[in-house]
Design a protein around this motif. Structure first.
Motif, short mmCIF file in Angstrom:
data_model
loop_
_atom_site.label_atom_id
_atom_site.label_comp_id
_atom_site.label_asym_id
_atom_site.label_seq_id
_atom_site.Cartn_x
_atom_site.Cartn_y
_atom_site.Cartn_z
N ARG A 102 0.53 3.21 5.60
CA ARG A 102 0.39 4.65 5.43
C ARG A 102 1.77 5.28 5.59
O ARG A 102 2.59 4.80 6.37
CB ARG A 102 -0.58 5.22 6.46
CG ARG A 102 -1.98 4.63 6.31
CD ARG A 102 -2.89 5.05 7.44
NE ARG A 102 -3.21 6.47 7.30
CZ ARG A 102 -3.79 7.18 8.27
NH1 ARG A 102 -4.10 6.63 9.41
NH2 ARG A 102 -4.05 8.45 8.10
N ARG A 150 -1.70 0.42 8.61
CA ARG A 150 -3.04 0.99 8.46
C ARG A 150 -4.03 0.43 9.49
O ARG A 150 -4.85 1.16 10.04
CB ARG A 150 -3.56 0.73 7.05
CG ARG A 150 -4.93 1.29 6.77
CD ARG A 150 -5.42 0.98 5.37
NE ARG A 150 -4.47 1.38 4.35
CZ ARG A 150 -4.33 2.63 3.89
NH1 ARG A 150 -5.08 3.59 4.38
NH2 ARG A 150 -3.45 2.90 2.95
N ASP A 184 -2.93 8.40 3.38
CA ASP A 184 -3.32 7.05 2.96
C ASP A 184 -2.54 6.60 1.75
O ASP A 184 -1.98 7.34 1.03
CB ASP A 184 -4.81 6.99 2.65
CG ASP A 184 -5.62 7.14 3.93
OD1 ASP A 184 -5.20 6.62 4.97
OD2 ASP A 184 -6.68 7.78 3.87
#
Length: 88
Positions: free
Chosen positions: A2, A30, A88
């Motif tokens: 991310r 992540r 994201d």
């Protein structure tokens, strides 16, 4: 992975000192939520980087810096904003 990005102009202290040029970027894993690295370009970046380095060495998740109460107005306060901008 991310990524978070923040223009230095978004940091309150940068606006009060009129040093708004630059960008901050962070990369976070992540799955583990650990900070993998940062690039801080702008005023007082070196001092702020030490805070991130401490979090990384302590194996803290990025949320520790996102949610930390940091003195206002300081450049380090921008870490709250940077990690809140994680995408994201």
């Amino acid at each position: 992975m991310r990524v978070a990005k923040l223009p230095v102009a978004a940091i309150p202290r940068a606006r009060t000192t009129l040093e708004t040029e630059g960008i901050w970027k962070a990369v976070v894993d992540r799955d583990t939520e650990r900070i993998l690295g940062v690039a801080l370009l702008g005023a007082e970046a070196g001092e702020t980087l030490t805070t991130v380095q401490t979090a990384m060495l302590a194996d803290l998740p990025y949320t520790a810096l996102r949610d930390m109460i940091i003195t206002h107005p300081t450049m380090s306060e921008g870490l709250n904003l940077l990690f809140a901008a994680l995408q994201d």
